[in-house]
Write an enzyme that holds these catalytic residues in place. Sequence first.
Site, PDB file in Angstrom:
ATOM      1  N   HIS A 291       0.746  -1.198  -0.080  1.00 20.20           N
ATOM      2  CA  HIS A 291      -0.088   0.148  -0.123  1.00 20.20           C
ATOM      3  C   HIS A 291       0.632   1.267  -0.090  1.00 20.20           C
ATOM      4  O   HIS A 291       1.557   1.381   0.970  1.00 20.20           O
ATOM      5  CB  HIS A 291      -0.928  -0.104   1.155  1.00 20.20           C
ATOM      6  CG  HIS A 291      -2.089   1.132   1.282  1.00 20.20           C
ATOM      7  ND1 HIS A 291      -1.660   2.417   1.446  1.00 20.20           N
ATOM      8  CD2 HIS A 291      -3.463   0.798   1.175  1.00 20.20           C
ATOM      9  CE1 HIS A 291      -2.977   2.980   1.252  1.00 20.20           C
ATOM     10  NE2 HIS A 291      -3.917   2.142   1.404  1.00 20.20           N
ATOM     11  N   HIS A 334      -0.564   3.908  11.375  1.00 18.27           N
ATOM     12  CA  HIS A 334       0.431   4.628  11.317  1.00 18.27           C
ATOM     13  C   HIS A 334       0.558   5.865  12.542  1.00 18.27           C
ATOM     14  O   HIS A 334      -0.606   6.284  12.997  1.00 18.27           O
ATOM     15  CB  HIS A 334       0.642   5.236   9.970  1.00 18.27           C
ATOM     16  CG  HIS A 334      -0.794   6.063   9.493  1.00 18.27           C
ATOM     17  ND1 HIS A 334      -1.630   5.601   9.196  1.00 18.27           N
ATOM     18  CD2 HIS A 334      -0.596   7.250   9.090  1.00 18.27           C
ATOM     19  CE1 HIS A 334      -2.693   6.358   8.740  1.00 18.27           C
ATOM     20  NE2 HIS A 334      -1.906   7.523   8.699  1.00 18.27           N
ATOM     21  N   GLU A 340      -3.739  15.509  10.468  1.00 19.02           N
ATOM     22  CA  GLU A 340      -4.645  15.175   9.348  1.00 19.02           C
ATOM     23  C   GLU A 340      -6.050  15.663   9.828  1.00 19.02           C
ATOM     24  O   GLU A 340      -6.814  14.805  10.638  1.00 19.02           O
ATOM     25  CB  GLU A 340      -4.618  13.664   8.900  1.00 19.02           C
ATOM     26  CG  GLU A 340      -3.176  13.309   8.573  1.00 19.02           C
ATOM     27  CD  GLU A 340      -3.097  11.926   8.426  1.00 19.02           C
ATOM     28  OE1 GLU A 340      -4.011  10.983   8.757  1.00 19.02           O
ATOM     29  OE2 GLU A 340      -2.011  11.219   7.941  1.00 19.02           O
ATOM     30  N   TYR A 349     -16.271   5.547   3.407  1.00 20.04           N
ATOM     31  CA  TYR A 349     -14.787   5.535   3.409  1.00 20.04           C
ATOM     32  C   TYR A 349     -14.272   3.919   3.895  1.00 20.04           C
ATOM     33  O   TYR A 349     -14.561   3.603   4.904  1.00 20.04           O
ATOM     34  CB  TYR A 349     -14.191   6.528   4.495  1.00 20.04           C
ATOM     35  CG  TYR A 349     -12.605   6.585   4.565  1.00 20.04           C
ATOM     36  CD1 TYR A 349     -11.894   6.595   3.291  1.00 20.04           C
ATOM     37  CD2 TYR A 349     -12.011   6.410   5.790  1.00 20.04           C
ATOM     38  CE1 TYR A 349     -10.409   6.572   3.764  1.00 20.04           C
ATOM     39  CE2 TYR A 349     -10.450   6.457   5.807  1.00 20.04           C
ATOM     40  CZ  TYR A 349      -9.629   6.729   4.883  1.00 20.04           C
ATOM     41  OH  TYR A 349      -8.442   6.426   4.887  1.00 20.04           O
ATOM     42  N   HIS A 364      -6.693  13.890  13.402  1.00 16.27           N
ATOM     43  CA  HIS A 364      -5.652  12.825  13.696  1.00 16.27           C
ATOM     44  C   HIS A 364      -4.294  13.639  13.791  1.00 16.27           C
ATOM     45  O   HIS A 364      -3.880  13.750  12.720  1.00 16.27           O
ATOM     46  CB  HIS A 364      -5.465  11.487  13.036  1.00 16.27           C
ATOM     47  CG  HIS A 364      -6.713  10.763  12.793  1.00 16.27           C
ATOM     48  ND1 HIS A 364      -7.257  10.182  11.777  1.00 16.27           N
ATOM     49  CD2 HIS A 364      -7.529  10.301  13.928  1.00 16.27           C
ATOM     50  CE1 HIS A 364      -8.395   9.409  12.082  1.00 16.27           C
ATOM     51  NE2 HIS A 364      -8.544   9.600  13.628  1.00 16.27           N
ATOM     52  N   HIS A 370      -3.515   6.163  14.394  1.00 21.81           N
ATOM     53  CA  HIS A 370      -4.637   5.747  14.010  1.00 21.81           C
ATOM     54  C   HIS A 370      -4.415   5.005  12.700  1.00 21.81           C
ATOM     55  O   HIS A 370      -3.432   4.373  12.406  1.00 21.81           O
ATOM     56  CB  HIS A 370      -5.303   7.391  13.326  1.00 21.81           C
ATOM     57  CG  HIS A 370      -4.494   8.114  12.452  1.00 21.81           C
ATOM     58  ND1 HIS A 370      -3.145   8.617  12.869  1.00 21.81           N
ATOM     59  CD2 HIS A 370      -4.519   8.203  11.283  1.00 21.81           C
ATOM     60  CE1 HIS A 370      -2.802   9.623  11.873  1.00 21.81           C
ATOM     61  NE2 HIS A 370      -3.354   8.906  10.860  1.00 21.81           N
TER      62      HIS A 370
END
Length: 435
Positions: A291, A334, A340, A349, A364, A370
């Site tokens: 990813h 992460h 963010e 989402y 976050h 998160h």
Amino acid sequence: MAATPEGYMSGFGNDFETEALPGALPVGQNSPQRCAYGLYAEQLSGSPFTAPRGLNERSWLYRLRPSVRHTGRFDKVDLPHWKSAPCIVEHDRPIGQYRWSPVPIPDASLTFVAGVRTMTTAGDVNTQTGMSTHLYFVTASMFDDYFYNADGELLIAPQQGALAFVTEFGRIGIAPGEICVIPRGVKFRVELVAGAARGYMCENYGAKFTLPNRGPIGANCLANARDFKTPVAAFEDREATSRMTVKWCGKFYACEIGHSPLDVVAWHGNYAPYKYDLRAFSPIGAILFDHPDPSIFSVLTAPSGEEGTANVDFVIFPERWQVAEHSFRPPWYHMNIMSEFMGLIYGQYDAKPQGFTPGAMSLHNCMLPHGPDAQAFARASQARLEPEKLTKTLAFMFETRFPQRLTDYAATLETLQEDYADCWAGLEKRFNGKP
């Protein structure tokens, strides 16, 4: 004369020229001794005069009156819900991950400017660093009521209802799935198109938004310059008692004028408002395994003085195919340097299938962990990894390298989800001692 219907020119950062009346643009020079139609020549600069050629931004405007006639004796006005950084308030909220359900549109009569509600602030408006995130609610059009922001540029992302931004450069209409950017110092008013409107807004105090460098990606994909639309010239020749409101160093000031300031008959340059349809974004992603970082979804970036570190990034998560093999496909867990602020325009989402609905938002902050909730983790860990298309979805992030501080408004909203952190409660230890 009323403003003409909206029309657009394509390209990001181009040196455009456009005129609403034939011959209004001078040929061969910017400020002739006498302009056609008796117009005034005026330059609007969006960068220091000595900025390098590739970064120098300005437009020449040919207008009925110079801007010195569009302001008068200012009085301070109070817009208590629109805050600027630094805005450090002593509320009872500790650090943590935050999420809010959609905020209902108020019943009160609110124009675009009066309907701004600040959620977070970062940096310092006085040193032109950082940004603020806002919600906006519009239930009334601005009529003989105008505004410009001397503190920063505005990136507006509608979530419900369409808006028309009538600017001195021309008219821009946007609806959910589109954005527009109004540069620092550009005068405008906002009209409702059909019913009340709600959305998100980023106020960027720093260097203006630009297209991110593509690096190894090459010349194509992500946001392409040709898909950005700048308005053609349109003007108002309207004499009526009007109000001009200005935001300057975090404060608001208003004066009375006797005419519309949207009186630019022609203009040329590369400093102008623009719109972009987010559905024109060409995403890239993993085509074998793993990813990539979410930076591959950056639409616009406002750089800081540190290379590769943004004052603000505008990132979207649009419709896309997922095809990675042997991989956990949603965003991984992460912690990172960027703070963010996330919103959902429509759809679902993939990392938060529950509790994050259209119109919702989350925060976050830097170095607070998160990632996917327990349900998303369980589903992605067991899913058959066939090609899958995520459809009818559009989420975004306003992210900055500065901490985002909650305003009192955000800290006390009734839609704040006090149990948000519980979405990770089901992530129990899975270690079984076997490879």
